[in-house]
Each structure stands twice: as C-alpha cells, then as structure tokens.
Design a protein around this motif. Structure first.
Motif, PDB file in Angstrom:
ATOM      1  N   VAL A 178      12.784  20.392-100.713  1.00 32.06           N
ATOM      2  CA  VAL A 178      14.216  20.252-100.992  1.00 32.06           C
ATOM      3  C   VAL A 178      14.925  19.634 -99.795  1.00 32.06           C
ATOM      4  O   VAL A 178      14.599  19.937 -98.640  1.00 32.06           O
ATOM      5  N   ASN A 179      15.865  18.766-100.075  1.00 29.85           N
ATOM      6  CA  ASN A 179      16.777  18.245 -99.058  1.00 29.85           C
ATOM      7  C   ASN A 179      18.090  19.013 -99.046  1.00 29.85           C
ATOM      8  O   ASN A 179      18.792  19.044 -98.037  1.00 29.85           O
ATOM      9  N   TYR A 180      18.414  19.629-100.201  1.00 29.00           N
ATOM     10  CA  TYR A 180      19.700  20.310-100.348  1.00 29.00           C
ATOM     11  C   TYR A 180      19.506  21.692-100.967  1.00 29.00           C
ATOM     12  O   TYR A 180      18.700  21.865-101.885  1.00 29.00           O
ATOM     13  N   ASN A 181      20.258  22.648-100.464  1.00 29.79           N
ATOM     14  CA  ASN A 181      20.272  23.976-101.069  1.00 29.79           C
ATOM     15  C   ASN A 181      21.269  23.960-102.223  1.00 29.79           C
ATOM     16  O   ASN A 181      22.480  23.941-102.000  1.00 29.79           O
ATOM     17  N   VAL A 182      20.747  23.921-103.426  1.00 27.93           N
ATOM     18  CA  VAL A 182      21.579  23.891-104.615  1.00 27.93           C
ATOM     19  C   VAL A 182      21.358  25.189-105.396  1.00 27.93           C
ATOM     20  O   VAL A 182      20.418  25.932-105.132  1.00 27.93           O
ATOM     21  N   LYS A 183      22.222  25.439-106.367  1.00 28.59           N
ATOM     22  CA  LYS A 183      22.153  26.691-107.115  1.00 28.59           C
ATOM     23  C   LYS A 183      21.180  26.600-108.282  1.00 28.59           C
ATOM     24  O   LYS A 183      21.470  27.007-109.401  1.00 28.59           O
ATOM     25  N   ASN A 184      20.019  26.016-108.030  1.00 33.98           N
ATOM     26  CA  ASN A 184      18.960  25.947-109.038  1.00 33.98           C
ATOM     27  C   ASN A 184      17.642  25.692-108.315  1.00 33.98           C
ATOM     28  O   ASN A 184      17.612  25.588-107.085  1.00 33.98           O
ATOM     29  N   THR A 185      16.565  25.580-109.081  1.00 32.96           N
ATOM     30  CA  THR A 185      15.228  25.471-108.492  1.00 32.96           C
ATOM     31  C   THR A 185      14.735  24.035-108.369  1.00 32.96           C
ATOM     32  O   THR A 185      13.550  23.809-108.123  1.00 32.96           O
ATOM     33  N   SER A 186      15.610  23.048-108.525  1.00 33.06           N
ATOM     34  CA  SER A 186      15.167  21.651-108.499  1.00 33.06           C
ATOM     35  C   SER A 186      14.543  21.279-107.156  1.00 33.06           C
ATOM     36  O   SER A 186      15.014  21.698-106.096  1.00 33.06           O
ATOM     37  N   LYS A 187      13.475  20.483-107.225  1.00 33.04           N
ATOM     38  CA  LYS A 187      12.747  20.057-106.031  1.00 33.04           C
ATOM     39  C   LYS A 187      12.395  18.579-106.121  1.00 33.04           C
ATOM     40  O   LYS A 187      12.351  18.011-107.213  1.00 33.04           O
TER      41      LYS A 187
END
Length: 246
Positions: A178-187
């Motif tokens: 991940v490059n960004y801490n987002v509110k989901n599990t996307s990678k």
C-alpha cells in the motif's frame, strides 16, 4: 505459438477496453469522447472481450457501488464478506445481471451519465453472441493448437473478463503493498504492473478514484494511461483536469 499469441492478444486487448472504456470512462469518466467514438469503443470492447463481454452500463454502475461500499456487506465483490473467490464471482454476476436487466432499484448517484447503448448490449450480451464467440475460439484452437497444454488456455479465452475482475477484486484486496492508508483493504499488486496494464495499482486507485493515471511512484507505470495520453494527444478523447489533494 499461434495459440499463445492469440490468447495474449485477447488478454491485453480485452483488458485494455475493460480498463479504458468500462472502468475509467463508464465508471469514473476521467475523460470525455464523442458519441461516435463511444459507439466505436462499444464495438471494439465486444470484439476483444468476445464471449465474456461486459456492458458499460452494468459495469459502470456496479463499480461505482464498489467504491461507495468497499469491504462492506453492500460491496458487489469483497473478500471481506465472500467466503471464497467463486462465491464472490457468483454474487458479482447476479448483481451485474440484476442491474442490466433493471431488476433492482439503483440510487441515481450511481447511474448519472453512465454510457448505455441498450440495443447493442442486448445483442452483445446475448447467448447467441457468446456461443458464436466461444465456437470461434474453439475452432481456432482446433486449427492451431499443437500441444495438449495449449488447450488449458481455452477456458481463459472463454472467461477472460471475469478472470480480469477476480485478479483485481479478490487478490487486489488481499495481496500486495500500500502507498496510502485508506478505509478499505485495497492493495497494489505489482510495483510494475505488466500483467493488468495499470489496474493492479488498486490501492492508488481507491485513494484517487478520479485520477486517470493509476500509477503514483516513478516505477508504477500505468500502460493504459500511456495509451490514454496518446489518444488525448490525437484528439480522439479529452482528458479532464483533476486536482489531487495530498
């Protein structure tokens, strides 16, 4: 060798139109195009996706729902709520068909400006069309397959679009960085996305959904975006300016 080249052409051709037309245009509208260009792209999407053709209308709406409800029970496809990838694929297929056949009510925010060519979609999505494409693929393999293992590639040609979807919607929410801490599990699946033409930068995309270029780091080359820039330079499409907030 002919079979391998054939599968690669379908893989990257179908993937490009799924990313360029269904995803970045129909769902996110990161660029505009004329109605004539839109109709041409509908037909090219059908040609390259063949037996696994996806409607821009159904895909566009469902993908917007994915962004709105990522990793919740209302997400059309989520490893967080589906027990395995086959269950997710079946759920996705059901929701997609319900949208296309207007069997469920859809919030207006998901349908706004989504391209639709109902008469063409009815034909391109028909059982007749899918059987014709499947028969042509089998005929090609009969004529050009030279070893037994090449026949293992036949299911890939028949179900190309769902396979593309599974790679991103299942594995792209389980494996990667991940490059960004987002509110989901996307990678992000790959540091250089040679396989999915930029679609593999899934974490980047969830952070900046309206950004045409899914790559962020210098090594994250988005091949679909490269082609988009060329089409924009020739005036075939027009990229929308996007201001990115850090």
């Amino acid at each position: 060798m002919a079979v391998v080249i054939f599968v690669l052409v379908l893989w990257y051709g179908g993937l490009f139109f799924q990313s360029f037309f269904l995803h970045r245009y129909a769902a996110h509208q990161v660029f505009t195009m004329s109605k004539t260009m839109e109709r041409i792209t509908f037909v090219l999407t059908w040609i390259f996706q063949g037996s696994s053709y996806l409607s821009a209308y159904g895909y566009g709406i469902m993908h917007r729902m994915h962004h709105a409800f990522t990793d919740t029970e209302d997400d059309p496809h989520s490893p967080s709520h589906d027990p395995n990838l086959f269950a997710m694929m079946w759920k996705t297929k059901t929701i997609y068909q319900d949208i296309n056949q207007q069997r469920i009510a859809i919030d207006a925010r998901f349908t706004k400006n989504v391209p639709q060519w109902s008469s063409f979609d009815t034909f391109a999505s028909s059982r007749f069309s899918r059987i014709v494409w499947g028969s042509l693929y089998i005929l090609f393999f009969v004529c050009f397959a030279t070893t037994w293992w090449q026949w293992l590639l036949l299911p890939v040609t028949l179900f190309m679009a769902p396979i593309h979807g599974v790679i991103i919607n299942w594995f792209g929410h389980i494996y990667g960085y991940v490059n960004y801490n987002v509110k989901n599990t996307s990678k992000n699946l790959f540091r250089f996305d040679f396989l999915m033409m930029g679609e593999g930068y899934h974490n980047n995309h969830h952070k900046y959904a309206s950004r045409a270029n899914f790559g962020v780091k210098w090594y994250e080359v988005d091949l679909t975006y490269v082609i988009i820039k060329i089409l924009d330079a020739f005036g075939l499409i027009k990229l929308k300016p996007v201001r990115i907030r850090k």
